[in-house]
Write a protein that holds these residues in place. Structure first.
Motif, PDB file in Angstrom:
ATOM      1  N   UNK A   1     -16.526  22.417 -43.235  1.00 49.23           N
ATOM      2  CA  UNK A   1     -16.808  22.178 -41.819  1.00 49.23           C
ATOM      3  C   UNK A   1     -17.997  21.234 -41.699  1.00 49.23           C
ATOM      4  N   UNK A   2     -17.725  20.021 -41.258  1.00 45.60           N
ATOM      5  CA  UNK A   2     -18.774  19.010 -41.116  1.00 45.60           C
ATOM      6  C   UNK A   2     -19.491  19.160 -39.775  1.00 45.60           C
ATOM      7  N   UNK A   3     -18.731  19.309 -38.711  1.00 50.12           N
ATOM      8  CA  UNK A   3     -19.278  19.497 -37.367  1.00 50.12           C
ATOM      9  C   UNK A   3     -18.372  20.442 -36.607  1.00 50.12           C
ATOM     10  N   UNK A   4     -18.969  21.151 -35.635  1.00 41.35           N
ATOM     11  CA  UNK A   4     -18.181  22.088 -34.860  1.00 41.35           C
ATOM     12  C   UNK A   4     -18.733  22.185 -33.449  1.00 41.35           C
ATOM     13  N   UNK A   5     -17.848  22.159 -32.464  1.00 42.22           N
ATOM     14  CA  UNK A   5     -18.239  22.311 -31.071  1.00 42.22           C
ATOM     15  C   UNK A   5     -17.425  23.399 -30.415  1.00 42.22           C
ATOM     16  N   UNK A   6     -18.067  24.290 -29.686  1.00 43.76           N
ATOM     17  CA  UNK A   6     -17.390  25.387 -29.009  1.00 43.76           C
ATOM     18  C   UNK A   6     -17.471  25.201 -27.497  1.00 43.76           C
ATOM     19  N   UNK A   7     -16.341  25.394 -26.832  1.00 43.74           N
ATOM     20  CA  UNK A   7     -16.267  25.296 -25.373  1.00 43.74           C
ATOM     21  C   UNK A   7     -16.781  23.944 -24.875  1.00 43.74           C
ATOM     22  N   UNK A   8     -16.280  22.883 -25.495  1.00 49.99           N
ATOM     23  CA  UNK A   8     -16.697  21.529 -25.116  1.00 49.99           C
ATOM     24  C   UNK A   8     -15.559  20.845 -24.355  1.00 49.99           C
ATOM     25  N   UNK A   9     -15.900  19.776 -23.593  1.00 49.19           N
ATOM     26  CA  UNK A   9     -14.887  18.996 -22.889  1.00 49.19           C
ATOM     27  C   UNK A   9     -14.128  18.135 -23.895  1.00 49.19           C
ATOM     28  N   UNK A  10     -12.792  18.136 -23.763  1.00 51.78           N
ATOM     29  CA  UNK A  10     -11.967  17.432 -24.741  1.00 51.78           C
ATOM     30  C   UNK A  10     -10.951  16.525 -24.061  1.00 51.78           C
ATOM     31  N   UNK A  11     -10.742  15.363 -24.664  1.00 49.23           N
ATOM     32  CA  UNK A  11      -9.635  14.486 -24.291  1.00 49.23           C
ATOM     33  C   UNK A  11      -8.992  13.997 -25.584  1.00 49.23           C
ATOM     34  N   UNK A  12      -7.728  13.594 -25.525  1.00 54.35           N
ATOM     35  CA  UNK A  12      -7.101  13.034 -26.726  1.00 54.35           C
ATOM     36  C   UNK A  12      -7.826  11.769 -27.183  1.00 54.35           C
ATOM     37  N   UNK A  13      -7.926  11.607 -28.479  1.00 53.09           N
ATOM     38  CA  UNK A  13      -8.589  10.434 -29.067  1.00 53.09           C
ATOM     39  C   UNK A  13      -7.962   9.131 -28.570  1.00 53.09           C
ATOM     40  N   UNK A  14      -6.643   9.150 -28.344  1.00 52.80           N
ATOM     41  CA  UNK A  14      -5.949   7.918 -27.962  1.00 52.80           C
ATOM     42  C   UNK A  14      -6.300   7.443 -26.557  1.00 52.80           C
ATOM     43  N   UNK A  15      -6.975   8.291 -25.750  1.00 54.70           N
ATOM     44  CA  UNK A  15      -7.358   7.861 -24.394  1.00 54.70           C
ATOM     45  C   UNK A  15      -8.679   7.101 -24.389  1.00 54.70           C
ATOM     46  N   UNK A  16      -9.391   7.109 -25.515  1.00 54.05           N
ATOM     47  CA  UNK A  16     -10.696   6.444 -25.601  1.00 54.05           C
ATOM     48  C   UNK A  16     -10.490   4.961 -25.933  1.00 54.05           C
ATOM     49  N   UNK A  17     -11.148   4.080 -25.164  1.00 55.41           N
ATOM     50  CA  UNK A  17     -11.019   2.634 -25.384  1.00 55.41           C
ATOM     51  C   UNK A  17     -12.400   1.990 -25.348  1.00 55.41           C
ATOM     52  N   UNK A  18     -12.444   0.724 -25.691  1.00 58.44           N
ATOM     53  CA  UNK A  18     -13.633  -0.117 -25.469  1.00 58.44           C
ATOM     54  C   UNK A  18     -13.210  -1.275 -24.573  1.00 58.44           C
ATOM     55  N   UNK A  19     -14.018  -1.514 -23.529  1.00 55.82           N
ATOM     56  CA  UNK A  19     -13.669  -2.613 -22.622  1.00 55.82           C
ATOM     57  C   UNK A  19     -14.193  -3.944 -23.151  1.00 55.82           C
ATOM     58  N   UNK A  20     -14.054  -4.960 -22.355  1.00 61.46           N
ATOM     59  CA  UNK A  20     -14.440  -6.306 -22.795  1.00 61.46           C
ATOM     60  C   UNK A  20     -15.935  -6.429 -23.039  1.00 61.46           C
ATOM     61  N   UNK A  21     -16.755  -5.541 -22.443  1.00 59.60           N
ATOM     62  CA  UNK A  21     -18.211  -5.550 -22.676  1.00 59.60           C
ATOM     63  C   UNK A  21     -18.610  -4.655 -23.852  1.00 59.60           C
ATOM     64  N   UNK A  22     -17.620  -4.033 -24.498  1.00 62.55           N
ATOM     65  CA  UNK A  22     -17.912  -3.174 -25.650  1.00 62.55           C
ATOM     66  C   UNK A  22     -18.273  -1.759 -25.281  1.00 62.55           C
ATOM     67  N   UNK A  23     -18.171  -1.394 -24.002  1.00 57.23           N
ATOM     68  CA  UNK A  23     -18.518  -0.044 -23.583  1.00 57.23           C
ATOM     69  C   UNK A  23     -17.349   0.906 -23.858  1.00 57.23           C
ATOM     70  N   UNK A  24     -17.694   2.172 -24.165  1.00 55.63           N
ATOM     71  CA  UNK A  24     -16.688   3.201 -24.379  1.00 55.63           C
ATOM     72  C   UNK A  24     -16.215   3.678 -23.017  1.00 55.63           C
ATOM     73  N   UNK A  25     -14.911   3.597 -22.749  1.00 55.71           N
ATOM     74  CA  UNK A  25     -14.382   3.919 -21.425  1.00 55.71           C
ATOM     75  C   UNK A  25     -13.092   4.710 -21.554  1.00 55.71           C
ATOM     76  N   UNK A  26     -12.736   5.358 -20.440  1.00 62.36           N
ATOM     77  CA  UNK A  26     -11.414   5.949 -20.281  1.00 62.36           C
ATOM     78  C   UNK A  26     -10.879   5.508 -18.921  1.00 62.36           C
ATOM     79  N   UNK A  27      -9.592   5.630 -18.759  1.00 66.79           N
ATOM     80  CA  UNK A  27      -8.986   5.366 -17.463  1.00 66.79           C
ATOM     81  C   UNK A  27      -8.735   6.696 -16.777  1.00 66.79           C
ATOM     82  N   UNK A  28      -9.207   6.817 -15.512  1.00 62.90           N
ATOM     83  CA  UNK A  28      -9.150   8.077 -14.790  1.00 62.90           C
ATOM     84  C   UNK A  28      -8.298   7.891 -13.543  1.00 62.90           C
ATOM     85  N   UNK A  29      -7.464   8.895 -13.237  1.00 58.56           N
ATOM     86  CA  UNK A  29      -6.663   8.874 -12.022  1.00 58.56           C
ATOM     87  C   UNK A  29      -7.483   9.492 -10.890  1.00 58.56           C
TER      88      UNK A  29
END
Length: 316
Positions: free
Chosen positions: A238-266
């Motif tokens: 076990x390298x790292x562990x988080x309990x009761x944390x907010x989660x999203x699928x890895x595939x929803x994480x992107x980087x925009x044209x400015x290099x910022x970490x972003x997601x698309x939200x409805x």
């Protein structure tokens, strides 16, 4: 027309681990031998016996040593008597006193040497353990240890074992002593053990073009377990562990044209880009530290399946 998949932001547990495999060994063992030579008088244990620290496991025939000890003790008492007699004489020669003192020291040394041989003629358990092997039987002749010690009994601590696992060079920088480990045994599918990393090797093991490093893992074995030395095992470190944390699928994480970490939200039926701060990831799910709330909906573009190219028939 772009098709979107909607995913709800949820809370859950997230574990990041790396895997290794190896074989079970004992973390504490002892190859026990007599400290002197002679004929084996008694072997008190058999393979598979459980013993406690201090239990007598085997002993040599000590009848000759016991006689020698009695004679040495008599010589010591005689030397003590002679020395005391000289000291009581008012004008006793100092030379005679020194000779008597030397004889007493020699007698004491003789007693100590025989007593040492007697002690070394008995094997006792240095710790609570399991007799893994007995290599002698009664009436066997044990050669003098000056010719090399002959192992009589092999004792292991079966309550605490060790896994020596090999971990890929890509993963080894994240492995540290003290990390928790979940161990699964190939032969015991219904059992799972919990251990801790005790040592991370520095020298590489090169096998079939792979570079691996040895990781030692200690763990306790519950009473009644069928675990045996040599069994194959897999370790999830076990390298790292988080309990009761907010989660999203890895595939929803992107980087925009400015290099910022972003997601698309409805939001109200419209898709908007939002900056987020991410935490740990296991490659499938990613922890969100800031930028999203539980229950919000993130979207990710559905990728169309590639179609096989069509063929054309040309006629002449």
């Amino acid at each position: 027309e772009t098709s979107w998949e909607q995913v709800e932001v949820v809370r859950g547990d997230l574990t990041v681990s790396v895997s290794g495999s190896g074989n079970i060994a004992v973390s504490d063992d002892a190859s026990l031998a007599f400290g002197s030579g002679g004929k084996v008088d008694k072997v008190y244990v058999e393979e598979g016996d459980k013993v406690s620290e201090g239990d007598v496991l085997a002993k040599l025939d000590t009848s000759a040593l016991e006689l020698a000890l009695a004679q040495a003790e008599v010589a010591q008492k005689h030397a003590e008597y002679n020395l005391n007699q000289l000291k009581d004489v008012l004008h006793a020669s100092q030379d005679k006193v020194k000779i008597a003192e030397s004889e007493l020291e020699a007698a004491k040394l003789g007693v100590a040497q025989v007593q040492k041989q007697l002690d070394e003629a008995t094997i006792t358990a240095p710790f609570d353990g399991l007799v893994a092997a007995v290599y002698v039987k009664e009436d066997d002749i044990i050669p003098s240890p000056t010719m090399g010690p002959r192992v009589v009994i092999y004792l292991i601590d079966s309550s605490s074992m060790e896994l020596s696992a090999e971990v890929d060079e890509i993963d080894i920088p994240d492995v540290k002593p003290g990390q928790r480990v979940i161990i699964e045994i190939d032969a015991l599918l219904d059992e799972q053990f919990e251990g801790v990393v005790t040592l991370v090797g520095s020298l590489p093991i090169v096998a079939a073009g792979l570079v691996l490093y040895e990781v030692k893992i200690d763990f306790d074995v519950p009473e009644g377990s069928e675990l045996k030395v040599g069994m194959s095992a897999t370790a999830d470190i076990i390298i790292q562990q988080g309990n009761n944390v907010l989660l999203v699928p890895e595939r929803t994480i992107e980087r925009n044209s400015q290099g910022k970490v972003v997601v698309k939200v409805m939001v109200n039926g419209q898709i908007e880009e939002r900056s987020v701060v991410t935490g740990i990831s296991d490659g499938l799910n990613t922890e969100i530290l800031d930028g999203l709330g539980e229950g919000e909906i993130v979207v990710v573009e559905k990728r169309a399946k590639p179609q096989a190219p069509g063929g054309f028939l040309f006629g002449g």
